[in-house]
Design a protein around this motif. Structure first.
Motif, short mmCIF file in Angstrom:
data_model
loop_
_atom_site.label_atom_id
_atom_site.label_comp_id
_atom_site.label_asym_id
_atom_site.label_seq_id
_atom_site.Cartn_x
_atom_site.Cartn_y
_atom_site.Cartn_z
N THR A 1 -14.22 -51.40 -20.86
CA THR A 1 -13.41 -52.61 -20.68
C THR A 1 -13.11 -52.89 -19.21
OG1 THR A 1 -11.37 -51.34 -20.95
CG2 THR A 1 -12.30 -52.37 -22.93
N SER A 2 -13.39 -51.95 -18.32
CA SER A 2 -13.01 -52.09 -16.92
C SER A 2 -14.07 -52.87 -16.13
CB SER A 2 -12.80 -50.73 -16.26
OG SER A 2 -12.58 -50.87 -14.86
N HIS A 3 -13.71 -54.07 -15.71
CA HIS A 3 -14.60 -54.87 -14.88
C HIS A 3 -14.89 -54.16 -13.56
CE1 HIS A 3 -16.46 -58.40 -13.09
NE2 HIS A 3 -15.62 -58.32 -12.07
N LEU B 1 -17.41 -51.28 -14.06
CA LEU B 1 -18.74 -51.79 -14.34
C LEU B 1 -19.38 -52.43 -13.12
CD1 LEU B 1 -18.23 -53.24 -17.93
CD2 LEU B 1 -19.26 -51.06 -17.28
N GLU C 1 -19.18 -55.25 -21.03
CA GLU C 1 -17.74 -55.28 -20.78
C GLU C 1 -17.03 -55.68 -22.07
OE1 GLU C 1 -14.37 -57.40 -17.90
OE2 GLU C 1 -16.51 -57.64 -17.42
#
Length: 247
Positions: free
Chosen positions: A68-70, A73, A93
């Motif tokens: 979930t971490s932009h 990523l 994501e």
């Protein structure tokens, strides 16, 4: 400070977001059932360091990495490009609990991310759905290396029952229909390297960016984390990476 950004900074010098060395990551991946064209899935991948290293062992393989971490990523995308892996790594994501893949995987990784699935049992059930019948699940999880002290419980913000000892963890895994074919228990040097890197990376960022509105917060978090580790859970909390197959 945004927690995902904070974590990304803290792991900038140790993208393997667990207390384990690169040498031992490779040893574990070599023990997985190697297939040149393997399909790989990394759930809660962070900066996708495990997925990219797995691709080095599977020269014709492809990996999907989910987080979930932009911020994490973004780091993963840059690293994959630098390593020539961008065409074999797909980053997603999204919440790993809602990841719906196209088919089964030969190798599924979930390292230090069992909280996503509410613990080990939930992880084995959810991640196991993605593993093909002859596939491998690599699970990284904490355990009590020594009886938890009040200081350790406070530092980690957990209850004694939130972890078991190593033997108890293996029992839980086998009761869920899996069994270890190999494992690595992180040693004190790996823990120290990971924790000093976590604290040091965040501290360096704060000192290098004194005018940033998040600098003071980052420095405070680093100090709190360091104190919780050194005065709380050091030599109490253990970490094991299990290479699992279905029973």
């Amino acid at each position: 400070m945004d927690r995902q950004r904070l974590s990304s900074i803290a792991h900038s010098h140790h993208p393997i977001a667990a207390p384990i060395s690169g040498v031992n990551v490779n040893r574990l991946l070599r023990r997985a059932d190697r297939r040149p064209a393997a399909r790989i899935l990394d759930l809660g991948c962070g900066q996708a360091a495990w997925a990219m290293q797995a691709l080095a062992h599977y020269p014709d393989g492809h990996a999907d990495a989910v987080d979930t971490s932009h911020h994490a990523l973004e780091h993963a995308a840059a690293a994959a490009e630098a390593r020539g892996l961008a065409d074999r790594l797909t980053l997603h994501e999204r919440d790993a609990r809602r990841y719906v893949p196209d088919g089964d995987y030969d190798l599924v990784l979930c390292i230090g991310s069992t909280h996503i699935f509410d613990g080990v049992v939930g992880t084995l059930k959810a991640a196991g759905r993605h593993v093909n019948p002859d596939g491998i699940l690599v699970l990284g999880e904490c355990f009590w290396q020594a009886p938890p002290t009040p200081a350790a419980l406070t530092a980690l913000d957990v209850a004694p029952a939130d972890h078991t000892d190593l033997a108890g963890l293996v029992d839980v895994v086998e009761e869920a229909g899996w069994t270890p074919v190999h494992a690595h228990v992180s040693d004190a040097a790996e823990w120290d390297n990971y924790e000093w890197s976590w604290v040091g990376s965040l501290t360096e960022w704060a000192l290098d960016n004194p005018g940033h509105p998040d600098a003071a917060d980052a420095l405070a978090v680093a100090r709190e984390h360091r104190d919780g580790w050194l005065r709380g859970y050091r030599d109490v909390l253990g970490f094991v990476t299990l290479v699992l197959r279905r029973i």
